[in-house]
Design a protein around this motif. Structure first.
Motif, PDB file in Angstrom:
ATOM      1  N   ASP A 134       0.790  -1.220   0.000  1.00 32.28           N
ATOM      2  CA  ASP A 134       0.000   0.000   0.000  1.00 32.28           C
ATOM      3  C   ASP A 134       0.826   1.276   0.000  1.00 32.28           C
ATOM      4  OD1 ASP A 134      -2.491  -1.413   0.145  1.00 32.28           O
ATOM      5  OD2 ASP A 134      -2.032  -1.837   2.243  1.00 32.28           O
ATOM      6  N   GLY A 135       2.156   1.153   0.017  1.00 34.45           N
ATOM      7  CA  GLY A 135       2.998   2.334   0.026  1.00 34.45           C
ATOM      8  C   GLY A 135       3.119   2.948   1.405  1.00 34.45           C
ATOM      9  N   GLY A 136       3.948   3.967   1.491  1.00 34.73           N
ATOM     10  CA  GLY A 136       4.184   4.610   2.779  1.00 34.73           C
ATOM     11  C   GLY A 136       5.181   3.846   3.619  1.00 34.73           C
ATOM     12  N   TRP A 137       5.529   4.437   4.745  1.00 41.52           N
ATOM     13  CA  TRP A 137       6.492   3.832   5.674  1.00 41.52           C
ATOM     14  C   TRP A 137       5.785   3.409   6.955  1.00 41.52           C
ATOM     15  CZ3 TRP A 137      12.067   5.952   6.269  1.00 41.52           C
ATOM     16  CH2 TRP A 137      12.623   6.212   5.009  1.00 41.52           C
ATOM     17  N   PHE A 138       6.090   2.196   7.416  1.00 39.86           N
ATOM     18  CA  PHE A 138       5.677   1.809   8.757  1.00 39.86           C
ATOM     19  C   PHE A 138       6.525   2.591   9.766  1.00 39.86           C
ATOM     20  CE2 PHE A 138       4.877  -2.209   6.340  1.00 39.86           C
ATOM     21  CZ  PHE A 138       3.499  -2.167   6.407  1.00 39.86           C
ATOM     22  N   GLN A 139       5.975   2.848  10.937  1.00 32.95           N
ATOM     23  CA  GLN A 139       6.726   3.555  11.968  1.00 32.95           C
ATOM     24  C   GLN A 139       7.842   2.700  12.545  1.00 32.95           C
ATOM     25  OE1 GLN A 139       4.405   6.021  14.824  1.00 32.95           O
ATOM     26  NE2 GLN A 139       2.640   5.139  13.770  1.00 32.95           N
ATOM     27  N   SER A 140       7.637   1.402  12.562  1.00 37.35           N
ATOM     28  CA  SER A 140       8.646   0.509  13.122  1.00 37.35           C
ATOM     29  C   SER A 140       8.464  -0.878  12.543  1.00 37.35           C
ATOM     30  CB  SER A 140       8.535   0.450  14.657  1.00 37.35           C
ATOM     31  OG  SER A 140       7.278  -0.102  15.040  1.00 37.35           O
ATOM     32  N   ALA A 141       9.510  -1.678  12.699  1.00 38.06           N
ATOM     33  CA  ALA A 141       9.452  -3.080  12.274  1.00 38.06           C
ATOM     34  C   ALA A 141      10.288  -3.904  13.240  1.00 38.06           C
ATOM     35  CB  ALA A 141       9.966  -3.243  10.850  1.00 38.06           C
ATOM     36  N   THR A 142       9.927  -5.160  13.380  1.00 42.98           N
ATOM     37  CA  THR A 142      10.609  -6.078  14.285  1.00 42.98           C
ATOM     38  C   THR A 142      11.063  -7.304  13.511  1.00 42.98           C
ATOM     39  OG1 THR A 142       9.231  -5.347  16.137  1.00 42.98           O
ATOM     40  CG2 THR A 142      10.384  -7.443  16.397  1.00 42.98           C
ATOM     41  N   TRP A 143      12.268  -7.776  13.834  1.00 42.55           N
ATOM     42  CA  TRP A 143      12.783  -8.964  13.176  1.00 42.55           C
ATOM     43  C   TRP A 143      12.130 -10.203  13.756  1.00 42.55           C
ATOM     44  CZ3 TRP A 143      15.157 -10.292   8.936  1.00 42.55           C
ATOM     45  CH2 TRP A 143      15.726 -11.562   8.823  1.00 42.55           C
ATOM     46  N   ASN A 144      11.498 -11.011  12.892  1.00 37.63           N
ATOM     47  CA  ASN A 144      10.875 -12.267  13.294  1.00 37.63           C
ATOM     48  C   ASN A 144      11.794 -13.400  12.889  1.00 37.63           C
ATOM     49  OD1 ASN A 144       9.237 -14.728  13.150  1.00 37.63           O
ATOM     50  ND2 ASN A 144       7.482 -13.386  13.533  1.00 37.63           N
ATOM     51  N   ALA A 145      12.493 -13.968  13.866  1.00 32.75           N
ATOM     52  CA  ALA A 145      13.483 -15.003  13.578  1.00 32.75           C
ATOM     53  C   ALA A 145      12.837 -16.250  12.995  1.00 32.75           C
ATOM     54  CB  ALA A 145      14.269 -15.344  14.846  1.00 32.75           C
ATOM     55  N   ALA A 146      11.644 -16.580  13.453  1.00 31.76           N
ATOM     56  CA  ALA A 146      10.967 -17.779  12.964  1.00 31.76           C
ATOM     57  C   ALA A 146      10.630 -17.651  11.484  1.00 31.76           C
ATOM     58  CB  ALA A 146       9.709 -18.040  13.780  1.00 31.76           C
ATOM     59  N   LEU A 147      10.205 -16.471  11.066  1.00 31.74           N
ATOM     60  CA  LEU A 147       9.853 -16.237   9.667  1.00 31.74           C
ATOM     61  C   LEU A 147      11.059 -15.833   8.836  1.00 31.74           C
ATOM     62  CD1 LEU A 147       6.518 -14.237  10.090  1.00 31.74           C
ATOM     63  CD2 LEU A 147       6.778 -16.657   9.528  1.00 31.74           C
ATOM     64  N   GLY A 148      12.124 -15.384   9.509  1.00 31.82           N
ATOM     65  CA  GLY A 148      13.302 -14.919   8.795  1.00 31.82           C
ATOM     66  C   GLY A 148      13.044 -13.643   8.016  1.00 31.82           C
ATOM     67  N   MET A 149      12.239 -12.745   8.597  1.00 31.92           N
ATOM     68  CA  MET A 149      11.892 -11.521   7.884  1.00 31.92           C
ATOM     69  C   MET A 149      11.480 -10.434   8.877  1.00 31.92           C
ATOM     70  SD  MET A 149       8.119 -12.641   6.431  1.00 31.92           S
ATOM     71  CE  MET A 149       7.776 -11.019   5.746  1.00 31.92           C
ATOM     72  N   TRP A 150      11.424  -9.198   8.373  1.00 32.72           N
ATOM     73  CA  TRP A 150      10.927  -8.089   9.168  1.00 32.72           C
ATOM     74  C   TRP A 150       9.413  -8.036   9.090  1.00 32.72           C
ATOM     75  CZ3 TRP A 150      14.149  -5.464  12.229  1.00 32.72           C
ATOM     76  CH2 TRP A 150      15.521  -5.510  11.930  1.00 32.72           C
ATOM     77  N   VAL A 151       8.771  -7.766  10.214  1.00 28.14           N
ATOM     78  CA  VAL A 151       7.320  -7.605  10.245  1.00 28.14           C
ATOM     79  C   VAL A 151       7.009  -6.246  10.864  1.00 28.14           C
ATOM     80  CG1 VAL A 151       6.859 -10.065  10.365  1.00 28.14           C
ATOM     81  CG2 VAL A 151       7.157  -8.774  12.477  1.00 28.14           C
ATOM     82  N   PRO A 152       5.963  -5.570  10.410  1.00 25.90           N
ATOM     83  CA  PRO A 152       5.646  -4.243  10.952  1.00 25.90           C
ATOM     84  C   PRO A 152       5.386  -4.298  12.452  1.00 25.90           C
ATOM     85  CG  PRO A 152       4.411  -4.663   8.942  1.00 25.90           C
ATOM     86  CD  PRO A 152       5.048  -5.969   9.329  1.00 25.90           C
ATOM     87  N   GLY A 153       5.973  -3.339  13.174  1.00 29.00           N
ATOM     88  CA  GLY A 153       5.678  -3.235  14.595  1.00 29.00           C
ATOM     89  C   GLY A 153       4.283  -2.681  14.822  1.00 29.00           C
ATOM     90  N   THR A 154       3.800  -1.904  13.866  1.00 23.69           N
ATOM     91  CA  THR A 154       2.449  -1.359  13.866  1.00 23.69           C
ATOM     92  C   THR A 154       2.090  -1.027  12.430  1.00 23.69           C
ATOM     93  OG1 THR A 154       1.039   0.487  14.548  1.00 23.69           O
ATOM     94  CG2 THR A 154       3.390   0.937  14.331  1.00 23.69           C
ATOM     95  N   THR A 155       0.827  -1.125  12.112  1.00 26.31           N
ATOM     96  CA  THR A 155       0.391  -0.741  10.764  1.00 26.31           C
ATOM     97  C   THR A 155       0.047   0.735  10.683  1.00 26.31           C
ATOM     98  OG1 THR A 155      -1.875  -1.409  11.298  1.00 26.31           O
ATOM     99  CG2 THR A 155      -0.473  -3.055  10.243  1.00 26.31           C
ATOM    100  N   ASP A 156       0.145   1.442  11.804  1.00 22.96           N
ATOM    101  CA  ASP A 156      -0.119   2.880  11.841  1.00 22.96           C
ATOM    102  C   ASP A 156       1.023   3.610  11.137  1.00 22.96           C
ATOM    103  OD1 ASP A 156      -0.811   5.440  12.377  1.00 22.96           O
ATOM    104  OD2 ASP A 156      -0.676   5.302  14.553  1.00 22.96           O
ATOM    105  N   LYS A 157       0.704   4.386  10.111  1.00 25.59           N
ATOM    106  CA  LYS A 157       1.727   5.116   9.354  1.00 25.59           C
ATOM    107  C   LYS A 157       1.732   6.599   9.657  1.00 25.59           C
ATOM    108  CE  LYS A 157       1.448   1.774   5.624  1.00 25.59           C
ATOM    109  NZ  LYS A 157       1.002   1.544   4.237  1.00 25.59           N
ATOM    110  N   GLY A 158       0.922   7.024  10.575  1.00 29.34           N
ATOM    111  CA  GLY A 158       0.901   8.433  10.891  1.00 29.34           C
ATOM    112  C   GLY A 158       0.135   8.723  12.162  1.00 29.34           C
TER     113      GLY A 158
END
Length: 206
Positions: A134-158
């Protein structure tokens, strides 16, 4: 001389021992001081700016977890101890400031050694913060070791604290540096395209 600016002071403007040092603000201040010197402020400010930048990178940059990743974080101990660095989460504003500062210093600040940090920081933005759907930047992201990827810490972009100030300034500086290099900037269809075009011009300059 200590190469960092403490975050908290007492009523006599003496640093409070043991409080946080914001590594994100160190690189932001480094950029602002050097730009002020560009506009006529004392040239000695550049030396201070480089010290602040070096400190912010030394204590706020890590390569783990997962793919090469550089995150500027606050560490919660005294300024000489980077052991509390949090390498499992990233916030939009620190990453923006790290990318802007390294882009500026590597391009016009006589610091080509910073291109590697710049490249990795920009890659981290795309891997962790930019919403590919959907575009835009997430405010934060957390590393999920089980998935081996970054996941949004919140979907709030503003919200009241996040109005796009830092990422907009990053894109604006990319355009400014491209214009200094004498390279034409193509007319964009969007701000995102504008930023990508400017960064491409910078990479060709390199």
């Amino acid at each position: 001389d200590q190469a960092y600016m403490p975050w908290s002071y007492d009523s006599s403007w003496q640093p409070i021992t043991g409080t946080t040092v914001s590594t994100g603000h160190q690189v932001e201040l480094a950029y602002l001081l050097s730009r002020a010197a560009d506009e006529g402020a004392p040239q000695a400010w550049r030396d201070t700016a480089n010290k602040l930048l070096n400190y912010g990178i030394a204590y706020g940059v890590d390569q783990t977890p997962g793919p090469p990743y550089y995150g500027v974080m606050d560490h919660q101990t005294v300024a000489t101890d980077g052991a509390a660095l949090d390498a499992t989460s990233v916030q939009w504003w620190q990453q923006s400031e790290l990318t802007r500062a390294t882009m500026y210093f590597a391009t016009v600040g006589g610091r080509p050694d910073l291109w590697t940090t710049y490249d990795a920081s920009w890659s981290a933005i795309h891997a962790a913060l930019v919403d590919p759907a959907d575009g835009g930047w997430f405010q934060s992201a957390t590393w999920n070791a089980a998935l081996g990827m970054w996941v949004p810490g919140t979907t709030d972009k503003g919200n009241v604290w996040n109005v796009g100030y830092h990422e907009t300034n990053l894109y604006d500086e990319a355009l400014r540096l491209a214009s200094l290099n004498g390279s034409p900037v193509p007319e964009p269809a969007s701000l995102g395209l504008l930023a990508v075009g400017a960064l491409a011009l910078l990479r060709r300059r390199r």
